[in-house]
Each structure stands twice: as structure tokens, then as C-alpha cells.
Design an enzyme around this catalytic site. Sequence first.
Site, short mmCIF file in Angstrom:
data_model
loop_
_atom_site.label_atom_id
_atom_site.label_comp_id
_atom_site.label_asym_id
_atom_site.label_seq_id
_atom_site.Cartn_x
_atom_site.Cartn_y
_atom_site.Cartn_z
N GLU A 43 -9.89 -12.08 2.00
CA GLU A 43 -10.74 -11.07 1.36
C GLU A 43 -10.82 -11.26 -0.15
O GLU A 43 -10.51 -10.36 -0.93
CB GLU A 43 -10.22 -9.66 1.70
N ASP A 71 -0.15 -6.72 -3.56
CA ASP A 71 -1.54 -6.41 -3.25
C ASP A 71 -2.13 -5.66 -4.43
O ASP A 71 -1.47 -5.47 -5.45
CB ASP A 71 -1.65 -5.61 -1.95
N THR A 127 -0.42 -0.44 5.83
CA THR A 127 0.09 0.92 5.64
C THR A 127 -0.78 1.80 4.75
O THR A 127 -0.28 2.77 4.16
CB THR A 127 1.52 0.86 5.06
N GLU A 128 -2.08 1.52 4.66
CA GLU A 128 -2.94 2.37 3.84
C GLU A 128 -2.79 3.85 4.18
O GLU A 128 -2.76 4.70 3.29
CB GLU A 128 -4.41 1.96 3.98
N TRP A 147 -6.33 -13.76 11.71
CA TRP A 147 -6.37 -12.30 11.77
C TRP A 147 -7.75 -11.74 12.11
O TRP A 147 -7.85 -10.65 12.66
CB TRP A 147 -5.89 -11.72 10.44
N TYR A 180 -3.33 -5.39 15.59
CA TYR A 180 -3.13 -4.64 14.35
C TYR A 180 -2.64 -3.25 14.76
O TYR A 180 -3.41 -2.44 15.29
CB TYR A 180 -4.44 -4.54 13.56
N ARG A 205 0.84 -1.20 0.00
CA ARG A 205 0.00 0.00 0.00
C ARG A 205 0.88 1.26 0.00
O ARG A 205 0.65 2.19 -0.75
CB ARG A 205 -0.92 -0.01 1.21
N ASP A 217 -1.95 -0.74 13.02
CA ASP A 217 -2.52 0.40 12.32
C ASP A 217 -3.74 0.94 13.06
O ASP A 217 -4.18 2.07 12.80
CB ASP A 217 -2.90 0.03 10.88
N HIS A 250 -6.87 -9.71 -3.79
CA HIS A 250 -5.83 -8.68 -3.64
C HIS A 250 -4.82 -8.77 -4.78
O HIS A 250 -3.60 -8.70 -4.56
CB HIS A 250 -5.14 -8.82 -2.29
#
Length: 569
Positions: A343, A202, A485-486, A409, A434, A173, A436, A273
Site C-alpha cells: 500500500e 506504521d 488492530t485498527e 495477503w 484476516y 495501530r 480482524d 506506511h
Amino acid sequence: MTPENSPSPGAVDAAALGLIPAPRTLTAAAAGPYPLGYRTPLTAGPGTEGVARWLRATLGPPTGLPLPEGDGTGTSAGDGSGTGSTGQGIVLELDESLAPEGYRLAVEANAVRITGGTAAGVFRGVQTLRQLLGPDAFRRAPLAPGRTWEVPPVVVEDEPRFGWRGMMLDVSRHFLPKDDVLRYLDLLAAHKLNVFHFHLTDDQGWRIEIKRYPRLTEVGSWRSRTKYGHRASELWDETPYGGFYTQDDIREIVAYAAERHIRVVPEIDIPGHSQAAISAYPELGNTDVIDTTTLSVWDTWGVNPNVLAPTDNTLRFFEGVLEEVLELFPAETSPFVHMGGDECPKDQWKESPLAQARIAELGVKDEDGLQSWFIRHFDAWLTARGRRLIGWDEILEGGLAEGAAVSSWRGYGGGIAAAEAGHDVVMCPEQQVYLDHRQDGGPDEPMPIGYVRTLEDVYRFEPVPPGLSEEAARHILGTQANVWTEVMQNRDRVDYQVFPRLAAFAEVAWSALPAPADRDFAAFDARMRAHYARLDALGVDYRPPGGPYPRQQRPGILGRPLEGEPPLV
């Protein structure tokens, strides 16, 4: 047993020493403190030579001490002179009776002796030695040339609770240049962490050079712009963005990690992804559903609908990718390869005649079975080459191959199910570790994401869920903290989210702590006072205990804060 709870003599001030993670035992030595001088030798017993090279290269710049090679008798090899009060100096040696990563550090009358079960154990011991020398030992040049350096009079006996103590870093990201990755390996090593999960691909970027498929980096590593803030933000950074690691960069990173006894787990994310890969090679996508030639590297965040097509061509393509990946990440350093599996929306497969024909051909139940087919194929492929597949807990859906391991996760649930079914598990629930997720509920947190997870919350995280059977608990390999890291555009933002919480996580992963409610956070917080000075010396841009500095805030940038306590799922 942690220092604050152990029956150590009063002469050992655990808070002042600030050892993190807390060792099993910390007691006062009969001799000492032990001075280090210009002629203090460093003696490396058989099997510890690499650790000695690292220690000499790391302690030399801040101390100004050459630490010449010793011969184990108290003499510096080559000059024939004794060392006066420094005696035998620093002695590194192996003792197979210790746990593989266990060590004993003892300050004696004529030596500082560090003994480990393996070279990795000795390496963990020298991390403790560095902490004992004080925060200035973490700098790159002497603050006061000629100063006296002393090792406090202590005996430390220690070994880790878990064999897998890791951090996942997302460089897809937002890209971290190679030198920043090497720096993070140093930071992991300083906290006795031993696994670096390297999220390399990704939707938003492909970050590893694959020579047989050059468009993966020529096209797939660059996006035209980037969403600024959460995906609901109206702000964009219109600067083209990208970067990738050459194969020599990867070899350097892997070798650097190996010198620090850190395993690297490369992640190549399939079948979801994958838009960056599809943008480079449109035939990888579901061409009977959409025109994949119109796709570009994704510029926003979230779950992407464009997934890989379940074709033999796709399998052969990623086998080719993995052949190069395995050469770059040798089995000694990287026994596990992470294949993602998370996802993956099934909408395109439901609409695709080709995918539906493949479901019928394989005799699987549905689209979940199709994803399981993907994962099982690469599990068998990796197993045949002496590696193990690990993936996010969605790989349980549709059935999991026997040897595959799971990164749990979405909570504890996937890990519990996998462990009870006999699969190895790494616990990394987003609600707990997480990094983030935001550290405070105040309005000054930059681009606030997720639940509030304070330093104390992370310290009370327990990787082994209650109620797990004894047999299933043996399948918990360990734990890791994940860093997506978005909203982390550069190294400083990563630092802010990761630290100081990684220090608490490292203690959870290493130390034999009591149950979460019984953990002495006040004592840990007292030890952190010394550790903040180490982080300062290392140049880590951590979140200060009192809240972010003005330069660390991002006012007006939309995040996605979640309120209340995170669910235990």
C-alpha cells in the site's frame, strides 16, 4: 489422519480428549491411565533440558506437583525414593529419525514418554500432554489441592504439515503492552504455532526503540487522538495514545519466544506506511512535494499518501534502523525480516522532481520500479548479513530480488505468481485468514469489518491453492493468520477477534486434513467443546459460539462490513 477419521480403537474418545490441532494418529495405549503424583519425576534427555524447565514451570502451578528431576530409572534425583505406581514418570528424549517438529507421546506401564525429532518436537509433544491433562492444567493455581492427575492411555504420533505456522499481530495501530505480547506467545505455543510476525511500525505509531534515532519513539510512538471505529466514523477518542517497546523489552520477547520454539519476524514497513517515521524525521519524506514538518503521527486509518523519499539519506537511515533490529532479533530466532512494501501510493513520487530524477538515474521504468529499487536494496543488504527479506505481495511489482519471500495477503494471486517464479511464499489471504474480519453477519458484532469468516470458514481454508504446479507448491513455506488492530483498542478486543478462530487456523496449519469440502467440521466442533474450557482457564475473552456477550458489543460504532462470499483472487 485425524482422530475422527482414523482406525483408532473405540477406547479413544477424540471428542472428549479434544486435542487441537488434531494429531496424525491417536490410538489406545496398552497401559494406563497413568497417574501423576507428588514424587513423579521428570527426566530430561540430552537436548531437552529447556523443554523440561518450561514444563515444570507451567504444570507446577496448576497441579501443585514439583516434578523433581529424574535419573531415568524411576528414581527422583536427590531423595533416593521410588515413585510407586508412577514408575519412571515423564521422560523427554530426542530421536533424529522423527521429523524436526514431529513427536511421539506414549503412555507406558511405567512412564509417559515424549520423543521428538528436535527439542521443538518435544515441546510440541508436551503441549499435547498438557491438553490430555484437562482444562485445569491451563490454570495458574490448583483448584483442588491434592487431586489426582492422570494421563489418558493413548499413543499420539504427530508432525506438522507446514514449517511456517504463524500469526501476525499489529501493535502499531493499537499498542499491546509487553506482558500482553508474552501472553500471546504462550497462546501461540499452546496451539503449536511457531511464527510470530511482529508488525512494529506504521503510520499510526513506531513501537521499537532505536537508540541512534531517539525521536522515532519520542515523537513517532505517540498520536494526539485516535479515530474510533472505521475511518468513515465521525467518532474520535481524544485521549493521546501511544507506547513502545524498549530494546530490553524486545530482547525479553525474543528470548521468551525462543524458549517456546517460536520464531519472531520483525516488520519495519517501507516505503509506505511511514508517516510516524516522517513525523519524527521530516527529511525522510518528499520535502519537494509537501512540507513534511507539518506532519504528525497519523490519527486515522486507511492508505496514507505520505511515503518515504527515494534518497540515499533514506537508505542510510533505515540501514541504521536495521543494524539495531538485527542485533535485537538474532538470526537463530529471526532468519526473516519483514520489510512491508504494501500500500505505497506513488502520487508524491510522480510529483517529485527528485523522485523523477532518481527514476531516470536508475534507469527503471516507472514508480513501481522505484519501489522495487527500495526493496532490492534492502534484500541485498539483509542477504549480506545472513538474513532473508520477506514482504507483502506488492513487492512483486517492478520485479523482485531472487532471494526475497512473499506474504500473499491480497488473495492467492500474488502467492501463486511468486511461487511459480521460484520465490518462497507464506499464504495469508485477507479474504480467508484476516482475523480482524467479522465472525458473523448479525448486528451485534463489534465494529464489523470485512467479510463474514466463521469458525467453519477458517477451518475450510486451504493454504495451497488448487492448480499450483508441484514444483511451485514446494515454495509454499506455510501460512499465517493476520490480526490488524485498527478497531481493537485493547487485549480483550484482540482476544474476541482472534479466538476461537485461531484454533481452527492452527489445525489447518498443522494437521494433515482432507480437501476443504471433505473436512469433518462437526468432529472439529465437538473437540472444540473441550478446547473452550481450556480457553476459559487461560482467561481468553473469545467470541462465544452463541454470539457476543453484551460487554463485547459496540452498538452504534461504524464498521465496514462486506457482504457475500469473499472472492477467490
